[in-house]
Each structure stands twice: as C-alpha cells, then as structure tokens.
Motif scaffolding. Structure first.
Motif, PDB file in Angstrom:
ATOM      1  N   LEU A  15       0.816  -1.202   0.000  1.00 48.59           N
ATOM      2  CA  LEU A  15       0.000   0.000   0.000  1.00 48.59           C
ATOM      3  C   LEU A  15       0.858   1.264   0.000  1.00 48.59           C
ATOM      4  CD1 LEU A  15      -2.909   0.974  -0.007  1.00 48.59           C
ATOM      5  CD2 LEU A  15      -2.892   0.874   2.490  1.00 48.59           C
ATOM      6  N   GLY A  16       2.033   1.206   0.613  1.00 43.98           N
ATOM      7  CA  GLY A  16       2.917   2.372   0.597  1.00 43.98           C
ATOM      8  C   GLY A  16       3.295   2.780  -0.812  1.00 43.98           C
ATOM      9  N   LEU A  17       3.490   1.812  -1.704  1.00 42.14           N
ATOM     10  CA  LEU A  17       3.811   2.125  -3.097  1.00 42.14           C
ATOM     11  C   LEU A  17       2.618   2.753  -3.803  1.00 42.14           C
ATOM     12  CD1 LEU A  17       5.791  -1.108  -4.088  1.00 42.14           C
ATOM     13  CD2 LEU A  17       6.713   1.136  -3.441  1.00 42.14           C
ATOM     14  N   VAL A  18       1.418   2.270  -3.485  1.00 38.91           N
ATOM     15  CA  VAL A  18       0.213   2.863  -4.067  1.00 38.91           C
ATOM     16  C   VAL A  18       0.086   4.315  -3.629  1.00 38.91           C
ATOM     17  CG1 VAL A  18      -2.316   2.758  -4.109  1.00 38.91           C
ATOM     18  CG2 VAL A  18      -0.969   0.644  -4.220  1.00 38.91           C
ATOM     19  N   ASN A  19       0.333   4.589  -2.356  1.00 40.75           N
ATOM     20  CA  ASN A  19       0.229   5.959  -1.849  1.00 40.75           C
ATOM     21  C   ASN A  19       1.274   6.882  -2.471  1.00 40.75           C
ATOM     22  OD1 ASN A  19      -1.975   5.405  -0.221  1.00 40.75           O
ATOM     23  ND2 ASN A  19      -0.733   4.929   1.584  1.00 40.75           N
ATOM     24  N   VAL A  20       2.457   6.352  -2.728  1.00 39.67           N
ATOM     25  CA  VAL A  20       3.485   7.153  -3.418  1.00 39.67           C
ATOM     26  C   VAL A  20       3.007   7.507  -4.820  1.00 39.67           C
ATOM     27  CG1 VAL A  20       5.795   7.103  -4.422  1.00 39.67           C
ATOM     28  CG2 VAL A  20       5.441   6.306  -2.080  1.00 39.67           C
ATOM     29  N   GLU A 189      -4.519  -7.373  -4.701  1.00 45.53           N
ATOM     30  CA  GLU A 189      -4.777  -7.190  -3.277  1.00 45.53           C
ATOM     31  C   GLU A 189      -3.692  -6.279  -2.705  1.00 45.53           C
ATOM     32  OE1 GLU A 189      -7.099 -11.133  -2.040  1.00 45.53           O
ATOM     33  OE2 GLU A 189      -4.923 -11.429  -2.119  1.00 45.53           O
ATOM     34  N   TYR A 190      -3.880  -5.814  -1.471  1.00 47.29           N
ATOM     35  CA  TYR A 190      -3.005  -4.772  -0.929  1.00 47.29           C
ATOM     36  C   TYR A 190      -2.480  -5.173   0.450  1.00 47.29           C
ATOM     37  CZ  TYR A 190      -5.295  -2.580  -4.791  1.00 47.29           C
ATOM     38  OH  TYR A 190      -5.777  -2.348  -6.060  1.00 47.29           O
ATOM     39  N   SER A 191      -1.213  -4.844   0.673  1.00 47.99           N
ATOM     40  CA  SER A 191      -0.545  -5.234   1.916  1.00 47.99           C
ATOM     41  C   SER A 191       0.044  -4.006   2.600  1.00 47.99           C
ATOM     42  CB  SER A 191       0.561  -6.248   1.628  1.00 47.99           C
ATOM     43  OG  SER A 191       1.573  -5.664   0.821  1.00 47.99           O
ATOM     44  N   ARG A 192       0.346  -4.181   3.889  1.00 47.38           N
ATOM     45  CA  ARG A 192       1.073  -3.183   4.659  1.00 47.38           C
ATOM     46  C   ARG A 192       2.098  -3.922   5.511  1.00 47.38           C
ATOM     47  NH1 ARG A 192      -0.722   0.758   9.594  1.00 47.38           N
ATOM     48  NH2 ARG A 192       0.673   2.497   9.131  1.00 47.38           N
ATOM     49  N   PHE A 253      -8.013  -2.027 -10.544  1.00 44.63           N
ATOM     50  CA  PHE A 253      -7.380  -0.729 -10.786  1.00 44.63           C
ATOM     51  C   PHE A 253      -6.514  -0.432  -9.568  1.00 44.63           C
ATOM     52  CE2 PHE A 253     -11.128  -0.705 -13.344  1.00 44.63           C
ATOM     53  CZ  PHE A 253     -10.886   0.115 -14.435  1.00 44.63           C
ATOM     54  N   SER A 254      -5.219  -0.269  -9.761  1.00 44.66           N
ATOM     55  CA  SER A 254      -4.339  -0.061  -8.606  1.00 44.66           C
ATOM     56  C   SER A 254      -4.711   1.184  -7.804  1.00 44.66           C
ATOM     57  CB  SER A 254      -2.881   0.045  -9.069  1.00 44.66           C
ATOM     58  OG  SER A 254      -2.441  -1.181  -9.614  1.00 44.66           O
ATOM     59  N   TYR A 255      -5.276   2.187  -8.457  1.00 43.78           N
ATOM     60  CA  TYR A 255      -5.579   3.434  -7.758  1.00 43.78           C
ATOM     61  C   TYR A 255      -6.915   3.398  -7.036  1.00 43.78           C
ATOM     62  CZ  TYR A 255      -9.014   5.140 -11.235  1.00 43.78           C
ATOM     63  OH  TYR A 255     -10.112   5.318 -12.039  1.00 43.78           O
ATOM     64  N   GLU A 256      -7.698   2.336  -7.246  1.00 45.59           N
ATOM     65  CA  GLU A 256      -9.084   2.408  -6.772  1.00 45.59           C
ATOM     66  C   GLU A 256      -9.227   2.421  -5.263  1.00 45.59           C
ATOM     67  OE1 GLU A 256     -12.184  -0.651  -6.632  1.00 45.59           O
ATOM     68  OE2 GLU A 256     -10.863  -1.811  -7.927  1.00 45.59           O
ATOM     69  N   VAL A 257      -8.282   1.824  -4.512  1.00 41.56           N
ATOM     70  CA  VAL A 257      -8.416   1.895  -3.050  1.00 41.56           C
ATOM     71  C   VAL A 257      -8.315   3.342  -2.585  1.00 41.56           C
ATOM     72  CG1 VAL A 257      -7.716  -0.462  -2.536  1.00 41.56           C
ATOM     73  CG2 VAL A 257      -5.959   1.296  -2.806  1.00 41.56           C
ATOM     74  N   PHE A 288      -9.119   1.314   4.981  1.00 40.92           N
ATOM     75  CA  PHE A 288      -9.176   2.269   3.869  1.00 40.92           C
ATOM     76  C   PHE A 288      -8.622   3.631   4.286  1.00 40.92           C
ATOM     77  CE2 PHE A 288     -11.746  -0.715   1.516  1.00 40.92           C
ATOM     78  CZ  PHE A 288     -11.438  -0.419   0.195  1.00 40.92           C
ATOM     79  N   ALA A 289      -8.633   3.931   5.584  1.00 41.14           N
ATOM     80  CA  ALA A 289      -8.056   5.189   6.061  1.00 41.14           C
ATOM     81  C   ALA A 289      -6.545   5.237   5.855  1.00 41.14           C
ATOM     82  CB  ALA A 289      -8.392   5.386   7.539  1.00 41.14           C
ATOM     83  N   LEU A 290      -5.922   4.104   5.609  1.00 41.19           N
ATOM     84  CA  LEU A 290      -4.483   4.050   5.339  1.00 41.19           C
ATOM     85  C   LEU A 290      -4.151   4.419   3.890  1.00 41.19           C
ATOM     86  CD1 LEU A 290      -3.728   0.673   7.163  1.00 41.19           C
ATOM     87  CD2 LEU A 290      -3.305   2.977   8.037  1.00 41.19           C
ATOM     88  N   CYS A 291      -5.169   4.543   3.061  1.00 40.77           N
ATOM     89  CA  CYS A 291      -4.968   4.863   1.643  1.00 40.77           C
ATOM     90  C   CYS A 291      -5.030   6.371   1.435  1.00 40.77           C
ATOM     91  CB  CYS A 291      -6.056   4.199   0.786  1.00 40.77           C
ATOM     92  SG  CYS A 291      -6.232   2.425   1.048  1.00 40.77           S
ATOM     93  N   MET A 292      -4.108   6.905   0.650  1.00 42.32           N
ATOM     94  CA  MET A 292      -4.144   8.328   0.328  1.00 42.32           C
ATOM     95  C   MET A 292      -5.387   8.607  -0.519  1.00 42.32           C
ATOM     96  SD  MET A 292      -1.393  10.730  -1.680  1.00 42.32           S
ATOM     97  CE  MET A 292      -0.264  10.748  -0.278  1.00 42.32           C
ATOM     98  N   PRO A 293      -6.298   9.455  -0.055  1.00 38.29           N
ATOM     99  CA  PRO A 293      -7.548   9.664  -0.795  1.00 38.29           C
ATOM    100  C   PRO A 293      -7.342  10.428  -2.096  1.00 38.29           C
ATOM    101  CG  PRO A 293      -7.429  11.153   1.077  1.00 38.29           C
ATOM    102  CD  PRO A 293      -6.253  10.225   1.208  1.00 38.29           C
ATOM    103  N   LEU A 294      -8.078  10.021  -3.105  1.00 39.00           N
ATOM    104  CA  LEU A 294      -8.120  10.745  -4.371  1.00 39.00           C
ATOM    105  C   LEU A 294      -9.511  11.341  -4.526  1.00 39.00           C
ATOM    106  CD1 LEU A 294      -6.288   8.268  -6.791  1.00 39.00           C
ATOM    107  CD2 LEU A 294      -5.432  10.449  -5.923  1.00 39.00           C
TER     108      LEU A 294
END
Length: 310
Positions: A15-20, A189-192, A253-257, A288-294
């Motif tokens: 998930l850190g890579l997704v947020n970047v 799927e997404y990991s932390r 979609f990788s950005y959807e979270v 979901f609060a761990l995801c950078m919101p778009l």
C-alpha cells in the motif's frame, strides 16, 4: 471438456507504493485506466479471432462485469462488428416460481431462478439468425412484464452477462465453439508491512457498499447482512465454473483503493458501537483510512469505477 487455462495468481501490492503513486494522481490514474482498456481490447481481439457470435461473461458481485460487458461490446463494434449486451437478469422467473432454501426462503442465487429453456432458445436464435426476443423483467415487482425486448446483431456479437453465464446448462444446446466464455474478476490485493490487509473480497465489499448506499437506497446493515450469502453463492455458482472460461479478464485498478477511501471512511460511525456489523464497518474503514484519498473529480467520467461511485 474444461479449458486448460492457468488462473493468474493474485498480485499483492504494498500500500505504501500505491500511496506514493497517488501523489501524482493524473499520471497514476491514466496509467491504470489505459491498462484496463488494454485488457478489454485484448479480450475483444480474442472474441474476434474465435469467430463466436455469443460471449458469455460472468464475475462475482461488484467485479465490474456489467460495465466491462458494455466496454467489451463497444470495442467489438469499433472494429466493425455489430454488438449488443444482454443481461441474464431479464430471464429471471416470477418470484413465486423461484426455488426455495431448506428454511423456505427464496433462493435468489440459484441458477434455477432463471428460465433456462428461454435462455437456450434465445441463444440458439442469435447464433442461427442474428436476432431474438428476450423477456422484459420488472425488478420492482419481481415478475415479468408483458411484451418482449428485441435484440438484433446480424452476424455480429452479443455479450451475455450475469452471475450464471458460465454455467454449462445455459450453453449446452449450442454448437461447439459458438460461445466464447469470459470470467471477469479482480486480481490485485493490498498489503502493509508485508501483511495482506485488503483482499479482493473486501475491495469488492467496499465497491458494493458505496454503490448500495449512494444509488440503491440500501442501509449499511442490509449490505453487510447480505454479504455472507452473496459470497457463499459466488463460491457455489460462479467460481466453480472458472475452468470453463476461455479468457480470464482482470478488473482491478491499482488506484481504486485511494478512490474508494473517501467514500468508505465517510461512513465511519454510521453504525453505533455494539450493534450488528459495527465492528466490521470499523475494520473496513480503518484499513481504507491508510490509503491516500483521491478526489472523485479526478476519476474519468468513462471509468469502469463509475459503476460504483456514480
């Protein structure tokens, strides 16, 4: 005989890579949208090469199969073949004729809730003549309306979409090779910190929860209460037929979270602590609060994700 496709393993993305990536939203979203479009284009090419006049497309709840079916039909049409989309939902029987569960309640997930003989007839007519007439189902009254809906594609392609589309009973009477079968499902799927925190089933629950809350007038309690039966029905009626598929189409979609995050977290606290599903809602919101919101406005109007966020 079942096809011998190898089901692609799910991707576990940190998930850190997704947020970047979400720090550059325009480029991130554009890349993901183009990747999905390429997958649909590839599917359309496979359908054209097969020569099939009927595509049977299924996927679990909130997999995006309905929008994907329409985008697939559009791709086929863009290459010069007429196309149309038919939902198996139109073939539901009247509510009084649905099969029943052992406790006497209606079994909405059973393939026998569909008029299989009518499906067989319509598919044969489409293959032989390029036209047919399908029932017109009233979802509010849960019964068929009088009259029919004409479907005509000539020598083109009809995409049949629905949860039972790969059940062999629907295509048993068709000539060999006349139907191309697609299974649409999420593969990301997404990991932390190396631990999986958002499996595909939870992302699909979030999709469905947002859609139900915004557009279908369903309470959170109703969505959560139905979800176990939905998942059980998927395992029994959909996923068991994966081996029937000619093509496996990824609808991730990788950005959807990051896109879903503002919608999901906005529902935090909607269920009082200690009430049914409150802990489940809090768990989903916290992850979901761990995801950078778009912001919603950054999502293209033509995105498949608009099926869920509007």
């Amino acid at each position: 005989m079942p096809n011998t496709l190898i089901w692609i393993p799910k991707r576990l993305v940190e998930l850190g890579l997704v947020n970047v990536a979400a720090r550059s939203p325009e480029a991130f979203i554009d890349y993901c949208e183009q990747d999905y479009a390429a997958r649909v284009e590839h599917a359309a090419a496979c359908v054209r090469e097969s020569g099939a006049h009927v595509v049977m497309l299924t996927g679990p709840s909130a997999s995006g199969k309905t929008t994907t079916a329409h985008k697939l039909a559009d791709c086929i049409a863009a290459h010069g073949r007429r196309s149309a989309v038919v939902s198996l939902d139109n073939f539901y029987k009247d509510l009084k004729d649905y099969p029943r569960l052992p406790d006497g309640s209606v079994d909405y997930e059973s393939v026998d809730a569909l008029d299989i003989s009518a499906i067989n007839r319509c598919l044969l007519e489409l293959i032989r003549t390029g036209r047919t007439q399908i029932p017109d189902f009233d979802f509010c009254g849960e019964r068929r309306r009088h009259g029919v809906i004409p479907v005509e594609v000539g020598d083109g392609v009809v995409v049949i979409e629905g949860i039972h589309a790969l059940n062999p009973r629907l295509t048993a009477l068709l000539p060999e090779g006349s139907a191309f079968k697609i299974y649409a499902g999420m593969r990301e799927e997404y990991s932390r910190d190396g631990q999986r925190i958002l499996p595909t089933r939870d992302v699909r629950l979030a999709r469905r929860m947002v859609r139900d809350h915004k557009f279908r007038g369903h309470s959170l309690e109703k969505t959560f209460s139905m979800w176990p039966a939905v998942c059980e029905g998927e395992d029994k009626n959909i996923k068991v037929f994966k081996p029937e598929a000619d093509l496996l189409l990824d609808t991730s979609f990788s950005y959807e979270v990051c896109c879903l995050a503002p919608f999901v977290t906005a529902l935090r606290g909607e269920l009082a602590p200690g009430t049914p599903y409150a802990a489940q809602l809090e768990s989903l919101c916290s992850r979901f609060a761990l995801c950078m919101p778009l912001p919603e406005q950054s999502i293209p109007r033509t995105s498949m994700l608009r099926e869920f966020i509007g």
